[in-house]
Scaffold this active site. Sequence first.
Site, PDB file in Angstrom:
ATOM      1  N   SER A 185      -6.581 -57.763  44.032  1.00  0.00           N
ATOM      2  CA  SER A 185      -5.234 -58.429  43.971  1.00  0.00           C
ATOM      3  C   SER A 185      -4.765 -58.848  45.268  1.00  0.00           C
ATOM      4  CB  SER A 185      -4.156 -57.406  43.460  1.00  0.00           C
ATOM      5  OG  SER A 185      -2.972 -58.000  42.964  1.00  0.00           O
ATOM      6  N   ASP A 254     -13.075 -61.297  18.756  1.00  0.00           N
ATOM      7  CA  ASP A 254     -13.801 -60.221  19.236  1.00  0.00           C
ATOM      8  C   ASP A 254     -15.417 -60.534  18.952  1.00  0.00           C
ATOM      9  OD1 ASP A 254     -15.225 -57.974  19.921  1.00  0.00           O
ATOM     10  OD2 ASP A 254     -14.007 -56.538  18.568  1.00  0.00           O
ATOM     11  N   ASP A 257     -19.100 -63.215  20.423  1.00  0.00           N
ATOM     12  CA  ASP A 257     -20.091 -63.015  21.256  1.00  0.00           C
ATOM     13  C   ASP A 257     -21.387 -62.228  20.239  1.00  0.00           C
ATOM     14  OD1 ASP A 257     -18.987 -60.620  20.947  1.00  0.00           O
ATOM     15  OD2 ASP A 257     -19.445 -59.922  22.865  1.00  0.00           O
ATOM     16  N   ASP A 261     -16.495 -54.998  19.300  1.00  0.00           N
ATOM     17  CA  ASP A 261     -16.456 -53.704  19.977  1.00  0.00           C
ATOM     18  C   ASP A 261     -15.145 -53.768  20.732  1.00  0.00           C
ATOM     19  OD1 ASP A 261     -16.656 -55.997  21.848  1.00  0.00           O
ATOM     20  OD2 ASP A 261     -18.371 -55.351  22.976  1.00  0.00           O
ATOM     21  N   VAL A 263     -13.498 -55.904  22.577  1.00  0.00           N
ATOM     22  CA  VAL A 263     -13.385 -56.984  23.640  1.00  0.00           C
ATOM     23  C   VAL A 263     -13.814 -58.391  23.472  1.00  0.00           C
ATOM     24  CG1 VAL A 263     -14.479 -57.234  25.928  1.00  0.00           C
ATOM     25  CG2 VAL A 263     -14.459 -54.994  24.874  1.00  0.00           C
ATOM     26  N   ASP A 406      -7.271 -60.039  32.457  1.00  0.00           N
ATOM     27  CA  ASP A 406      -6.095 -59.729  33.499  1.00  0.00           C
ATOM     28  C   ASP A 406      -4.838 -60.322  32.899  1.00  0.00           C
ATOM     29  OD1 ASP A 406      -4.515 -59.300  35.859  1.00  0.00           O
ATOM     30  OD2 ASP A 406      -6.241 -60.113  37.169  1.00  0.00           O
ATOM     31  N   HIS A 453      -5.913 -55.835  35.109  1.00  0.00           N
ATOM     32  CA  HIS A 453      -5.793 -56.403  36.298  1.00  0.00           C
ATOM     33  C   HIS A 453      -6.354 -55.178  37.269  1.00  0.00           C
ATOM     34  CE1 HIS A 453      -4.358 -58.240  39.847  1.00  0.00           C
ATOM     35  NE2 HIS A 453      -3.441 -57.288  40.182  1.00  0.00           N
TER      36      HIS A 453
END
Length: 543
Positions: A185, A254, A257, A261, A263, A406, A453
Amino acid sequence: MTFPRKWLAGVACALACVATVPAQAHDNRKPKPMACADLVGVKLPDTTITLAELRPAGANPAPVGTLATPICRVVGVTKPAVVFEVWMPTETWNDKFQLVGNGGTAGVISYGAMRTALTRGYAVASTDTGHVSSGSFDSTWALGRPDLVADFGHRGTHVTAVNGKAITRAFYGEKPRYSYYVGCSKGGQQGLMEAQRYPGDFDGLIAGDPANNWTRFYAGAHLWYSMATLKDPESYIPASKTAILGNATRQACDAIDGIVDGVIDDPRKCKFDPAVLTCKAGQDPNTCYTPKQVRAIKDIWAGVRAPWGEVVHPPLVPGAEDGPGGWAAWTTGAAPFTGLHWLAADGFFRYMVFENPAYDPMTFNFGSDLLFALHKVGRSLDAIDPDLRKLKSRGSKLIVYHGWSDPDISPLNAINYFEDAVSFMAHRGDDRREARNRTNEFFRLFMVPGMQHCSGGPGPNTFDMLTALEEWVEKGKAPERVVASHLTAGVVDRTRPLCVYPRVAVYTGTGSTNDAANFNCRLPRDERRHGRHHDDDDDGDDD
């Protein structure tokens, strides 16, 4: 008076022998280690050592806390007000030095990060960068003090690196074999500032989720996201409604890809339109968004443009808006004007840029005011120089990582800086792949799917980037993949490789998708299609 000829010859020989001793021989003798208490007498430019004491392992009074090993603790201050600490293990030193970065607007010593470094045997230093902060985004200290702004932006970290290594050498009687920097950061900004402005300070640097494009970030992100949700009170999104957006982006993107999962691996591929979440007649307003709230989401994802057409700062991307570390913390807060984006922007523009406590950031103009801000503080705060030739020639290595989810600093910012460096470091005739490979000789970027983050989020977000850097610096083994873990209730339930950008983790098709061993790092299809095949190993195995 006469002297025997043999005596005169002996004198001549002695003088000749003295004359031929290298002048630097005395300077190169290994200095004797100093007792900890005696370090108060170490002389450093513009610096006073205020404390040198031994601390035992175990629980210690604040602020030191629990120590893994006995240390010599040194506290000093460099004019005008850069306070720093150096901790040196008395029994388990690994012959290395580490400087740890800060977060927010600094103003405190990073004791937690120092304790982490200590567990690995490092002599470690940290600084408050020259001021005391009352909170994570307190900027009141900057009013009328451009010297403190410069110390916060770059000088404080540099003088602490120099002083920390000098104190380490005095205590042990030898200089560290390797010196490293680790931060995320604001700490990422400090790392890139070191790489650009003070390339001689470290052998290796880790800059996570870097806020390096500081002035534009505070204007085009912190302030713009606040304007989108706060300028019109009806645009405000309560924290309780952030889960609506998080669930919707996950359901829509999601599986892009090929693996469901929780993500979104690369949010740039997510084309979700939040308009589908607009409340319909008779719908429970707690399950949908008003048209003005939808507009606010779109504005955040689009970013703000200056009058000349340029996007001021890369915007946020879809994914992981829900959760305690998502939009509820950064964008909405518990109530209007309590989100971290607003708190950061408010203090920065009142005290650091316009130096007027009565200034209202909601009146900010993204043309003239942006140019004023860049002129006022950009030189001190912005670590955006792509010229890393001195870092490369020194032989130092740089790792940048950034969480794809983030909610604070757009992950696109890290990619943009890396690509700027690639363009600068390219040789005449290089295509993009060749230029990236050339840059990867000393600078590598790792994108972290699903990480918020610096930590947290639905993706694997716990990883050891420092070991990867040590292997690169000390053994010449460049990192191709770093395994990240996801934990639930303290137990690892998924691992996944982080790949050198632009490579991504691709499932082999066999075994559990929760096991990193079943993934290879490969270039995305569009990269393979437009690149030169012979410039990169693309057979599905890690390079």
